[in-house]
Design an enzyme around this catalytic site. Structure first.
Site, PDB file in Angstrom:
ATOM      1  CG  LEU A  27      16.322  27.522  71.731  1.00 36.11           C
ATOM      2  CD1 LEU A  27      15.374  26.502  71.122  1.00 36.11           C
ATOM      3  CD2 LEU A  27      15.837  28.941  71.418  1.00 36.11           C
ATOM      4  CE  LYS A  31      13.089  18.596  86.112  1.00 31.84           C
ATOM      5  NZ  LYS A  31      12.331  19.827  85.938  1.00 31.84           N
ATOM      6  N   GLY A  33      19.721  18.436  80.563  1.00 33.04           N
ATOM      7  CA  GLY A  33      20.593  18.794  79.454  1.00 33.04           C
ATOM      8  C   GLY A  33      20.252  20.149  78.876  1.00 33.04           C
ATOM      9  CE  LYS A  54      22.843   7.015  74.721  1.00 27.05           C
ATOM     10  NZ  LYS A  54      23.515   6.071  73.814  1.00 27.05           N
ATOM     11  CD  GLU A  99       5.154  22.568  67.629  1.00 26.11           C
ATOM     12  OE1 GLU A  99       4.706  21.499  68.094  1.00 26.11           O
ATOM     13  OE2 GLU A  99       4.452  23.538  67.364  1.00 26.11           O
ATOM     14  CE1 TYR A 100      12.876  28.571  69.022  1.00 26.99           C
ATOM     15  CE2 TYR A 100      12.360  29.351  66.798  1.00 26.99           C
ATOM     16  CZ  TYR A 100      12.864  29.579  68.067  1.00 26.99           C
ATOM     17  OH  TYR A 100      13.339  30.809  68.396  1.00 26.99           O
ATOM     18  CB  ALA A 101       8.048  26.844  71.831  1.00 24.24           C
ATOM     19  CG  ASP A 144       2.451  16.355  86.712  1.00 26.84           C
ATOM     20  OD1 ASP A 144       3.079  16.876  87.636  1.00 26.84           O
ATOM     21  OD2 ASP A 144       2.981  15.690  85.798  1.00 26.84           O
ATOM     22  CE  LYS A 146       6.991  18.554  84.830  1.00 29.28           C
ATOM     23  NZ  LYS A 146       8.249  17.803  84.837  1.00 29.28           N
ATOM     24  CG  ASN A 149       7.242  20.821  81.130  1.00 24.09           C
ATOM     25  OD1 ASN A 149       8.343  21.067  80.636  1.00 24.09           O
ATOM     26  ND2 ASN A 149       6.916  19.665  81.642  1.00 24.09           N
ATOM     27  CG  ASP A 162      10.045  17.912  78.614  1.00 24.89           C
ATOM     28  OD1 ASP A 162      11.260  18.016  78.601  1.00 24.89           O
ATOM     29  OD2 ASP A 162       9.342  18.265  79.574  1.00 24.89           O
ATOM     30  CB  THR A 179       7.216  25.638  94.227  1.00 20.13           C
ATOM     31  OG1 THR A 179       5.953  26.082  94.677  1.00 20.13           O
ATOM     32  CG2 THR A 179       7.148  25.370  92.738  1.00 20.13           C
TER      33      THR A 179
HETATM   34  P1  AMP Z   1      13.804  21.698  79.444  1.00 20.71           P
HETATM   35  O1  AMP Z   1      15.014  20.849  79.464  1.00 20.71           O
HETATM   36  O2  AMP Z   1      12.680  21.100  78.673  1.00 20.71           O
HETATM   37  O3  AMP Z   1      13.389  22.150  80.823  1.00 20.71           O
HETATM   38  O4  AMP Z   1      14.187  23.007  78.618  1.00 20.71           O
HETATM   39  C1  AMP Z   1      15.008  24.019  79.131  1.00 20.71           C
HETATM   40  C2  AMP Z   1      14.616  25.369  78.543  1.00 20.71           C
HETATM   41  O5  AMP Z   1      14.869  25.381  77.124  1.00 20.71           O
HETATM   42  C3  AMP Z   1      13.122  25.685  78.651  1.00 20.71           C
HETATM   43  O6  AMP Z   1      12.809  26.246  79.872  1.00 20.71           O
HETATM   44  C4  AMP Z   1      12.933  26.640  77.479  1.00 20.71           C
HETATM   45  O7  AMP Z   1      13.307  27.944  77.834  1.00 20.71           O
HETATM   46  C5  AMP Z   1      13.861  26.106  76.442  1.00 20.71           C
HETATM   47  N1  AMP Z   1      13.181  25.185  75.523  1.00 20.71           N
HETATM   48  C6  AMP Z   1      12.973  23.862  75.702  1.00 20.71           C
HETATM   49  N2  AMP Z   1      12.329  23.313  74.662  1.00 20.71           N
HETATM   50  C7  AMP Z   1      12.104  24.322  73.793  1.00 20.71           C
HETATM   51  C8  AMP Z   1      11.470  24.401  72.507  1.00 20.71           C
HETATM   52  N3  AMP Z   1      10.946  23.316  71.950  1.00 20.71           N
HETATM   53  N4  AMP Z   1      11.415  25.600  71.896  1.00 20.71           N
HETATM   54  C9  AMP Z   1      11.945  26.697  72.496  1.00 20.71           C
HETATM   55  N5  AMP Z   1      12.552  26.687  73.695  1.00 20.71           N
HETATM   56  C10 AMP Z   1      12.643  25.525  74.344  1.00 20.71           C
END
Ligand code: AMP
Length: 284
Positions: A27, A31, A33, A54, A99-101, A144, A146, A149, A162, A179
């Site tokens: 998906l 930063k 993983g 880790k 949760e899946y967005a 905050d 972002k 996010n 998150d 930024t």
């Molecule tokens: P992150 O490590 O939280 O920055 O996630 C990296 C990318 O994965 C995000 O910018 C989203 O495009 C995707 N992503 C993260 N979490 C989800 C989620 N719960 N549902 C759908 N896409 C996600």
């Protein structure tokens, strides 16, 4: 035992492992993983699995903070806050069950459509305001927002993703290619700050949702810094935006943090009342 504690206890009792999930498509990459769409084998329920190395966490020395943030996020229950159902780990990785967005990043939608309608923008701002009010009520501070996010579910409902690592990721943004656009004056100056930084960010996001770019954008970080400190705010004549929206934005982008509109007052603002969808869903 209250419901929240009971649910938390349940989370702990259930020992998850990689065997519980069928791994699907990636998906995104963050930063710390990668994130995959996965299906819980038993329930067939789709969820997002975030894999964090880790080594990375140790490198940035954020083990304790990550742990605390995971505890907090898994205890929050709000329609506009992404659920963290649980977590597990192996020798090298930590896995977060999220949760899946379904519709992914709000910012991708914004870039695709260039800007949102006043109804969409008001719905997202109201959703964010509600989620922040809930956090503050639960004494969850320093949340905050972002832009990277903000996610959307299958109905177009905004979800704050998150919560973790706000301090680390912010300092990273300062020092690296990040930024300053979303930061309040007291933050770019590294002064003491409180909840009111979120209200400033709501003003920035509201402007960007309607005009397609953040209000203090500039060629260099130095110029953005200068524009934020001066609150060098102007409203272009095109697109044509309602006076009520501009009023709300100018009541949030106020240098003195104690004079910014409160979350309660945002929800009562005529522009929100007139435009926000009370169900929080948005068709794009
Ligand atoms: P992150 O490590 O939280 O920055 O996630 C990296 C990318 O994965 C995000 O910018 C989203 O495009 C995707 N992503 C993260 N979490 C989800 C989620 N719960 N549902 C759908 N896409 C996600």
């Amino acid at each position: 035992m209250d419901t929240k504690t009971a649910e938390r206890e349940d989370n702990r009792k259930r020992e998850w492992s990689l065997q519980d999930f069928e791994i699907g498509r990636p998906l995104g990459k963050g930063k710390f993983g990668r994130v995959y769409l996965v299906r819980e084998v038993e329930s067939k329920h789709p969820v997002a699995l975030k894999i964090i190395f880790k080594e990375q966490i140790e490198k940035y020395k954020i083990q304790h903070q990550l742990r605390r943030e995971m505890e907090i996020q898994s205890s929050l229950r709000h329609p506009n806050i992404l659920r963290l159902y649980g977590w597990f780990h192996d020798d090298e990785r930590i896995f977060l069950i999220l949760e899946y967005a379904h519709r992914g990043e709000l910012y991708r939608e914004l870039r695709k459509h260039r800007r949102f309608t006043e109804q969409q923008a008001a719905t997202y701002i109201a959703s964010l305001t509600n989620a922040l009010a809930y956090c503050h009520e639960n004494h969850v501070i320093h949340r905050d927002i972002k832009p990277e996010n903000l996610l959307l579910d299958h109905e177009g409902r905004l979800k704050i993703g998150d919560f973790g690592w706000s301090v680390q990721s912010r300092s990273k943004r300062h020092t690296m290619c990040g930024t300053l656009d979303y930061l309040a004056p007291e933050m770019v100056e590294n002064k003491e700050h409180d909840y009111a930084v979120d209200n400033w960010t709501l003003g920035i996001l509201c402007y960007e949702f309607l005009y397609g770019a953040p209000p203090f954008e500039a060629e260099s970080q130095k110029d953005t810094f200068r524009r934020i400190m001066k609150v060098d705010l102007s409203f272009p004549s095109a697109p044509s935006i309602s006076a009520e929206a501009k009023h709300l934005i100018s009541r949030l982008l106020v240098k003195d943090s104690s004079k910014r509109l409160s979350l309660q007052k945002i929800m009562e603002h005529p522009w929100i009342i007139k435009n926000a969808n009370p169900r929080g869903t948005c068709d794009i």
